[in-house]
Design a protein around this motif. Structure first.
Motif, PDB file in Angstrom:
ATOM      1  N   ILE A  23       1.007  -1.359   0.193  1.00  0.00           N
ATOM      2  CA  ILE A  23       0.171  -0.092  -0.025  1.00  0.00           C
ATOM      3  C   ILE A  23       0.764   1.203   0.020  1.00  0.00           C
ATOM      4  O   ILE A  23       1.596   1.429   0.881  1.00  0.00           O
ATOM      5  N   ALA A  24       1.001   1.794  -1.158  1.00  0.00           N
ATOM      6  CA  ALA A  24       2.169   2.885  -1.404  1.00  0.00           C
ATOM      7  C   ALA A  24       1.438   4.242  -0.952  1.00  0.00           C
ATOM      8  O   ALA A  24       0.302   4.367  -1.061  1.00  0.00           O
ATOM      9  N   PRO A  25       2.204   5.300  -0.367  1.00  0.00           N
ATOM     10  CA  PRO A  25       1.980   6.539   0.035  1.00  0.00           C
ATOM     11  C   PRO A  25       1.012   7.319  -1.079  1.00  0.00           C
ATOM     12  O   PRO A  25       0.296   8.114  -0.870  1.00  0.00           O
ATOM     13  N   ASN A  26       1.600   7.102  -2.402  1.00  0.00           N
ATOM     14  CA  ASN A  26       0.898   8.015  -3.518  1.00  0.00           C
ATOM     15  C   ASN A  26      -0.700   7.529  -3.689  1.00  0.00           C
ATOM     16  O   ASN A  26      -1.254   8.104  -4.210  1.00  0.00           O
ATOM     17  N   TRP A  27      -1.019   6.346  -3.141  1.00  0.00           N
ATOM     18  CA  TRP A  27      -2.455   6.183  -3.379  1.00  0.00           C
ATOM     19  C   TRP A  27      -3.419   5.620  -2.242  1.00  0.00           C
ATOM     20  O   TRP A  27      -4.318   5.209  -2.207  1.00  0.00           O
ATOM     21  N   LEU A  31      -7.463   4.751  -1.610  1.00  0.00           N
ATOM     22  CA  LEU A  31      -8.013   3.556  -1.103  1.00  0.00           C
ATOM     23  C   LEU A  31      -8.798   3.820   0.073  1.00  0.00           C
ATOM     24  O   LEU A  31      -9.759   3.359   0.259  1.00  0.00           O
ATOM     25  N   TYR A  32      -8.267   4.496   1.144  1.00  0.00           N
ATOM     26  CA  TYR A  32      -9.011   4.931   2.250  1.00  0.00           C
ATOM     27  C   TYR A  32     -10.566   5.654   2.059  1.00  0.00           C
ATOM     28  O   TYR A  32     -11.413   5.399   2.693  1.00  0.00           O
ATOM     29  N   SER A  33     -10.245   6.446   1.044  1.00  0.00           N
ATOM     30  CA  SER A  33     -11.635   7.118   0.511  1.00  0.00           C
ATOM     31  C   SER A  33     -12.502   5.993  -0.236  1.00  0.00           C
ATOM     32  O   SER A  33     -13.749   6.104   0.155  1.00  0.00           O
ATOM     33  N   PHE A  34     -12.072   5.195  -0.689  1.00  0.00           N
ATOM     34  CA  PHE A  34     -12.828   4.080  -1.372  1.00  0.00           C
ATOM     35  C   PHE A  34     -13.498   3.294  -0.393  1.00  0.00           C
ATOM     36  O   PHE A  34     -14.734   3.122  -0.347  1.00  0.00           O
ATOM     37  N   MET A  35     -12.833   2.808   0.661  1.00  0.00           N
ATOM     38  CA  MET A  35     -13.058   2.158   1.692  1.00  0.00           C
ATOM     39  C   MET A  35     -14.339   2.846   2.488  1.00  0.00           C
ATOM     40  O   MET A  35     -15.152   2.300   2.839  1.00  0.00           O
ATOM     41  N   LEU A  46     -17.704   5.745   9.494  1.00  0.00           N
ATOM     42  CA  LEU A  46     -16.274   5.720   9.535  1.00  0.00           C
ATOM     43  C   LEU A  46     -15.752   6.873  10.603  1.00  0.00           C
ATOM     44  O   LEU A  46     -16.007   8.113  10.154  1.00  0.00           O
ATOM     45  N   LEU A  47     -15.263   6.677  11.603  1.00  0.00           N
ATOM     46  CA  LEU A  47     -14.550   7.745  12.397  1.00  0.00           C
ATOM     47  C   LEU A  47     -13.211   8.023  11.826  1.00  0.00           C
ATOM     48  O   LEU A  47     -12.773   9.019  12.065  1.00  0.00           O
ATOM     49  N   ILE A  48     -12.110   6.832  11.735  1.00  0.00           N
ATOM     50  CA  ILE A  48     -10.952   7.249  11.278  1.00  0.00           C
ATOM     51  C   ILE A  48     -10.397   5.891  10.523  1.00  0.00           C
ATOM     52  O   ILE A  48     -11.139   4.707  10.924  1.00  0.00           O
ATOM     53  N   ILE A  49      -9.845   6.147   9.704  1.00  0.00           N
ATOM     54  CA  ILE A  49      -8.949   5.026   8.835  1.00  0.00           C
ATOM     55  C   ILE A  49      -7.381   5.332   9.021  1.00  0.00           C
ATOM     56  O   ILE A  49      -7.038   6.601   8.654  1.00  0.00           O
ATOM     57  N   ASN A  50      -6.556   4.478   8.832  1.00  0.00           N
ATOM     58  CA  ASN A  50      -5.122   4.581   8.934  1.00  0.00           C
ATOM     59  C   ASN A  50      -4.555   3.486   8.728  1.00  0.00           C
ATOM     60  O   ASN A  50      -5.047   2.363   9.350  1.00  0.00           O
ATOM     61  N   GLY A  51      -3.232   3.364   8.343  1.00  0.00           N
ATOM     62  CA  GLY A  51      -2.645   2.080   8.311  1.00  0.00           C
ATOM     63  C   GLY A  51      -1.016   2.469   8.117  1.00  0.00           C
ATOM     64  O   GLY A  51      -0.657   3.341   7.974  1.00  0.00           O
ATOM     65  N   MET A  52      -0.647   1.194   7.593  1.00  0.00           N
ATOM     66  CA  MET A  52       0.864   1.202   7.163  1.00  0.00           C
ATOM     67  C   MET A  52       0.679   0.620   5.760  1.00  0.00           C
ATOM     68  O   MET A  52      -0.410  -0.089   5.219  1.00  0.00           O
ATOM     69  N   PRO A  53       1.888   0.149   5.051  1.00  0.00           N
ATOM     70  CA  PRO A  53       1.927  -0.327   3.699  1.00  0.00           C
ATOM     71  C   PRO A  53       1.361  -1.873   3.707  1.00  0.00           C
ATOM     72  O   PRO A  53       1.119  -2.353   2.457  1.00  0.00           O
ATOM     73  N   ASP A  54       1.460  -2.677   4.939  1.00  0.00           N
ATOM     74  CA  ASP A  54       0.903  -3.882   4.974  1.00  0.00           C
ATOM     75  C   ASP A  54      -0.449  -3.969   5.736  1.00  0.00           C
ATOM     76  O   ASP A  54      -0.863  -5.475   5.874  1.00  0.00           O
ATOM     77  N   HIS A  55      -0.934  -3.107   6.377  1.00  0.00           N
ATOM     78  CA  HIS A  55      -2.242  -3.323   7.011  1.00  0.00           C
ATOM     79  C   HIS A  55      -3.113  -1.988   7.275  1.00  0.00           C
ATOM     80  O   HIS A  55      -2.310  -1.015   6.990  1.00  0.00           O
ATOM     81  N   VAL A  56      -4.228  -2.353   7.698  1.00  0.00           N
ATOM     82  CA  VAL A  56      -5.189  -1.214   7.800  1.00  0.00           C
ATOM     83  C   VAL A  56      -5.834  -1.348   9.050  1.00  0.00           C
ATOM     84  O   VAL A  56      -6.284  -2.188   9.521  1.00  0.00           O
ATOM     85  N   HIS A  57      -6.090  -0.047   9.651  1.00  0.00           N
ATOM     86  CA  HIS A  57      -6.897   0.066  11.028  1.00  0.00           C
ATOM     87  C   HIS A  57      -8.269   1.067  10.676  1.00  0.00           C
ATOM     88  O   HIS A  57      -8.062   2.060  10.068  1.00  0.00           O
ATOM     89  N   LEU A  88      -2.768  -0.879  -9.406  1.00  0.00           N
ATOM     90  CA  LEU A  88      -1.825   0.004  -8.342  1.00  0.00           C
ATOM     91  C   LEU A  88      -0.424  -0.843  -7.834  1.00  0.00           C
ATOM     92  O   LEU A  88       0.409  -0.088  -6.966  1.00  0.00           O
ATOM     93  N   THR A  89      -0.602  -2.157  -7.816  1.00  0.00           N
ATOM     94  CA  THR A  89       0.429  -2.876  -7.445  1.00  0.00           C
ATOM     95  C   THR A  89       0.939  -3.773  -8.589  1.00  0.00           C
ATOM     96  O   THR A  89       0.212  -3.933  -9.708  1.00  0.00           O
ATOM     97  N   GLN A  90       2.217  -4.233  -8.711  1.00  0.00           N
ATOM     98  CA  GLN A  90       2.703  -4.951  -9.734  1.00  0.00           C
ATOM     99  C   GLN A  90       2.061  -6.305  -9.888  1.00  0.00           C
ATOM    100  O   GLN A  90       1.932  -6.776 -11.089  1.00  0.00           O
ATOM    101  N   GLY A  91       1.674  -7.067  -8.747  1.00  0.00           N
ATOM    102  CA  GLY A  91       1.098  -8.420  -8.816  1.00  0.00           C
ATOM    103  C   GLY A  91      -0.260  -8.165  -8.683  1.00  0.00           C
ATOM    104  O   GLY A  91      -0.847  -7.079  -8.309  1.00  0.00           O
TER     105      GLY A  91
END
Length: 153
Positions: A23-27, A31-35, A46-57, A88-91
């Protein structure tokens, strides 16, 4: 006529398959907006969404009109399709099976929001798996280590 009144606040946590950090910073905000749109479409808040390149809260005010498992199925399938359709990803992108869902009272929400806002800070000190174990332990959730998440890709 009687009405249904609820106050259900859940923190939802799930990871990219194999915990790949794709999950790249540029998109990620797209993704969060779509979710957010998916969650709103089903009447949840939705009260808040955030995460890291490998997971979401996510912190969600859940309406009782849809089961949690159905929401998670729709959220993960639709967002994975969105990532793939937009190349958005290579694979091939997919989420791991399973998720964490943890309930909070209204008085706990400010602390949970701060926690989710500061994901980047948390992960300078603790890995995702260590963070997840800590949450499971804090909630007294029994788990078997081999079933937490698939190993890193």
């Amino acid at each position: 006529m009687p009405n249904t009144y609820t106050q259900i606040h859940l923190q939802l946590v799930f990871a990219v398959k194999h915990r790949d950090a794709v999950i790249a910073p540029n998109w990620k905000y797209d993704l969060y907006s779509f979710m957010t749109g998916i969650i709103s479409q089903y009447g949840h808040k939705l009260l808040i969404i955030n995460g890291m390149p490998d997971h979401v809260h996510l912190l969600v005010g859940l309406r009782p009109t849809q089961s949690l498992s159905e929401l998670m199925k729709n959220l993960k399938q639709s967002s994975a399709k969105w990532v793939n359709d937009n190349r958005l990803t290579q694979g091939h992108f997919s989420w791991q099976e399973g998720y964490g869902a943890f309930s909070y009272s209204k008085s706990q929400l400010p602390a949970v929001i701060r926690y989710i806002e500061k994901q980047e800070d948390h992960h300078t000190k603790r890995s995702f798996l260590d963070e997840y174990r800590q949450v499971l332990d804090a909630f007294g959730v029994s788990y078997e280590e081999q079933y937490l998440f698939q190993p890193l890709g």
